[in-house]
Motif scaffolding. Sequence first.
Motif, mmCIF file in Angstrom:
data_model
loop_
_atom_site.group_PDB
_atom_site.id
_atom_site.type_symbol
_atom_site.label_atom_id
_atom_site.label_comp_id
_atom_site.label_asym_id
_atom_site.label_seq_id
_atom_site.Cartn_x
_atom_site.Cartn_y
_atom_site.Cartn_z
ATOM 1 N N THR A 1 97.974 6.926 -30.641
ATOM 2 C CA THR A 1 96.399 6.633 -31.063
ATOM 3 C C THR A 1 95.339 7.634 -30.671
ATOM 4 N N GLN A 2 93.626 6.637 -31.086
ATOM 5 C CA GLN A 2 92.760 7.295 -30.803
ATOM 6 C C GLN A 2 92.408 7.507 -29.054
ATOM 7 N N THR A 3 93.336 7.251 -28.308
ATOM 8 C CA THR A 3 92.741 7.585 -26.856
ATOM 9 C C THR A 3 93.986 8.776 -26.951
ATOM 10 N N ASP A 4 94.925 8.806 -27.747
ATOM 11 C CA ASP A 4 96.229 10.030 -27.061
ATOM 12 C C ASP A 4 95.539 11.355 -27.524
ATOM 13 N N LEU A 5 94.774 10.889 -29.184
ATOM 14 C CA LEU A 5 94.058 12.174 -29.578
ATOM 15 C C LEU A 5 92.877 12.465 -28.264
ATOM 16 N N ALA A 6 92.073 11.741 -27.851
ATOM 17 C CA ALA A 6 90.825 12.002 -26.897
ATOM 18 C C ALA A 6 91.808 13.315 -25.799
ATOM 19 N N LYS A 7 92.493 12.701 -25.008
ATOM 20 C CA LYS A 7 92.953 12.897 -24.824
ATOM 21 C C LYS A 7 93.615 14.625 -23.968
ATOM 22 N N MET A 8 93.844 14.601 -26.079
ATOM 23 C CA MET A 8 94.080 16.927 -26.366
ATOM 24 C C MET A 8 92.999 17.100 -26.249
#
Length: 129
Positions: A72-79
């Motif tokens: 998700t968008q939040t998963d990508l932001a955490k990376m």
Amino acid sequence: MTTKSKLTIISILTYCAFIIFALFTDVLSPAKIGITWTIFWYIAAAGIIYYLWFKNLIFQRVMYFSKALGLTQTDLAKMLPNLKPSQVVPDPSKPAILAPVFTFPLQGLDILNAKLTPMAKEKGIKPFR
């Protein structure tokens, strides 16, 4: 046809449209602005087109792997380390034809690409075409 081929054709056609526009409107006429500036703007336009081609190619690859991995968008932001408040991470669940030009930098896409490519390889996801 692969995504790279499509983006290449679009980029070439865009540059040709720029040249045709410049020739028929005499906007970049050497008589008006000088040969040095004329050459500069033709080279600058080619550089901008190349940058946009490359950014869109990396963007499409990142979105492909993100969707395939179910991120998700939040998963990508955490990376992403050091994400600025003005940077909006692209959402893999929403269709996007072009990469965000001003809201997300190429550096962020490169980081995501470097992290997602090995993850996709481990999971046996087909390479991006």
